[in-house]
Design a protein around this motif. Structure first.
Motif, mmCIF file in Angstrom:
data_model
loop_
_atom_site.group_PDB
_atom_site.id
_atom_site.type_symbol
_atom_site.label_atom_id
_atom_site.label_comp_id
_atom_site.label_asym_id
_atom_site.label_seq_id
_atom_site.Cartn_x
_atom_site.Cartn_y
_atom_site.Cartn_z
ATOM 1 N N ALA A 129 4.285 103.008 51.075
ATOM 2 C CA ALA A 129 5.531 103.432 50.247
ATOM 3 C C ALA A 129 6.550 103.114 51.008
ATOM 4 O O ALA A 129 7.815 102.517 50.501
ATOM 5 N N SER A 130 6.817 103.077 52.259
ATOM 6 C CA SER A 130 7.917 102.885 53.152
ATOM 7 C C SER A 130 8.075 101.431 53.176
ATOM 8 O O SER A 130 9.228 100.779 53.031
ATOM 9 N N GLY A 133 8.386 99.924 49.464
ATOM 10 C CA GLY A 133 9.591 100.469 48.809
ATOM 11 C C GLY A 133 10.938 99.887 49.278
ATOM 12 O O GLY A 133 11.797 99.939 48.398
ATOM 13 N N SER A 136 12.379 97.318 46.887
ATOM 14 C CA SER A 136 12.754 97.807 45.514
ATOM 15 C C SER A 136 14.421 96.829 45.243
ATOM 16 O O SER A 136 15.380 96.933 46.182
ATOM 17 N N PRO A 140 16.991 103.511 46.360
ATOM 18 C CA PRO A 140 16.377 104.747 46.181
ATOM 19 C C PRO A 140 17.107 105.822 46.306
ATOM 20 O O PRO A 140 18.395 105.933 46.230
ATOM 21 N N ARG A 151 18.338 101.554 50.932
ATOM 22 C CA ARG A 151 16.921 101.269 50.999
ATOM 23 C C ARG A 151 16.476 101.414 52.499
ATOM 24 O O ARG A 151 17.220 101.065 53.516
ATOM 25 N N VAL A 157 13.202 108.165 47.858
ATOM 26 C CA VAL A 157 12.215 107.643 46.894
ATOM 27 C C VAL A 157 12.595 106.585 45.678
ATOM 28 O O VAL A 157 13.692 106.590 45.471
ATOM 29 N N SER A 158 11.643 105.847 45.484
ATOM 30 C CA SER A 158 11.945 104.733 44.327
ATOM 31 C C SER A 158 10.610 104.615 43.611
ATOM 32 O O SER A 158 9.258 104.849 44.190
ATOM 33 N N GLY A 161 8.199 102.094 45.612
ATOM 34 C CA GLY A 161 7.775 102.852 46.823
ATOM 35 C C GLY A 161 6.456 104.027 46.459
ATOM 36 O O GLY A 161 5.512 104.099 47.098
ATOM 37 N N THR A 162 6.932 104.676 45.315
ATOM 38 C CA THR A 162 6.037 105.700 44.945
ATOM 39 C C THR A 162 4.624 105.254 44.541
ATOM 40 O O THR A 162 3.650 105.738 44.930
#
Length: 261
Positions: A129-130, A133, A136, A140, A151, A157-158, A161-162
């Protein structure tokens, strides 16, 4: 049995040193990885080492994947993609402890095995995720306030990433089912608990992880010293480093998986 242990220990040392040579680990990280690998082998044999390898190999890959596009977040994060002993223990300390507990308390082998799989699923979910993400295209948002942040910011969260975090938990769960011949029920159980660890990481990252505001450039960072000056702590009651957040979230997910086993 002694021969198997010698072969396993030699294999662990070789992989750890290779990771150091390839700069995936620092020297201290390689030493830490040796102990983690030996403890895991002691409790979960070769299957445990393979699952650990799936976490470490995939995490190293996503850390280096499109690394040039991640340079814009380096001012935020406290450490780079070369893991030291603290980062190794933060991600592998709980799986290693469960391996040792399985050796000492074999009557609880089944429950420790599920905790082991969940702990690596949580570590993988968070890492994927990190790392993914940060690629992205959209910035986020913080989990509770929905405020847009740069970012790489802990607690943000994005959708990318999720999704990556969920896939990471699914990956470890699928391999766990194959390696340890677990029932299909545990496929969903490990995914849920592993991804829950990622959520815990996000919550702790937003609430009590230490962040600083650089006195020179005014950017928010995990580094206490930035632009060669000491930053100002953002939140008075924050006290956890990123590594502390990682191990805390893994502990929470693992304990819950054992409690509801």
């Amino acid at each position: 049995m002694m021969l198997n242990l010698i072969i396993a220990a030699s294999f662990i040392v070789l992989i750890s040193l290779s990771s150091w040579r390839s700069k995936s680990l620092t020297l201290s990280g390689a030493i830490g990885a040796m102990f983690v690998g030996i403890f895991i082998y002691s409790g979960f044999s070769w299957q445990g080492l393979v699952l650990l390898g799936c976490f470490f190999g995939s995490s190293s890959y996503v850390s280096k994947y499109k690394a040039k596009l991640k340079t814009n977040v380096m001012y935020i994060i406290e450490k780079g993609d070369q893991r030291d002993i603290v980062q190794v223990i933060a991600n592998g300390g709980i799986p290693a402890s469960l391996g040792l507990l399985t050796l000492l308390l074999p009557s609880f082998e089944d429950v420790f095995l599920i905790g082991f799989c969940v702990s690596l699923a949580a570590a993988t979910s968070d890492t994927w995720a990190s790392e993914i993400g940060t690629l992205s295209k959209k910035d986020p948002r913080m989990l509770f306030t929905l405020k847009t942040v740069p970012r790489g910011t802990s607690g943000a969260v994005s959708s990318l990433g999720t999704s990556a975090g969920l896939l990471g938990a699914m990956f470890i769960s699928a391999v766990s089912i194959l390696l340890f011949s677990l029932s299909p029920y545990f496929f969903l159980y490990i995914i849920f608990m592993g991804f829950l660890g990622n959520i815990f990481d996000t919550i702790l990252g937003q609430t009590i992880q230490i962040k600083y505001c650089c006195s020179a450039c005014q950017k928010i960072t995990e580094k206490q010293v930035h632009c060669r000056v000491k930053g100002e702590k953002l939140h008075r009651y924050s006290f956890l480093t990123n590594d502390s957040v990682n191990i805390s979230s893994i502990i929470l997910a693992t304990l819950l998986s054992i409690l509801f086993f």
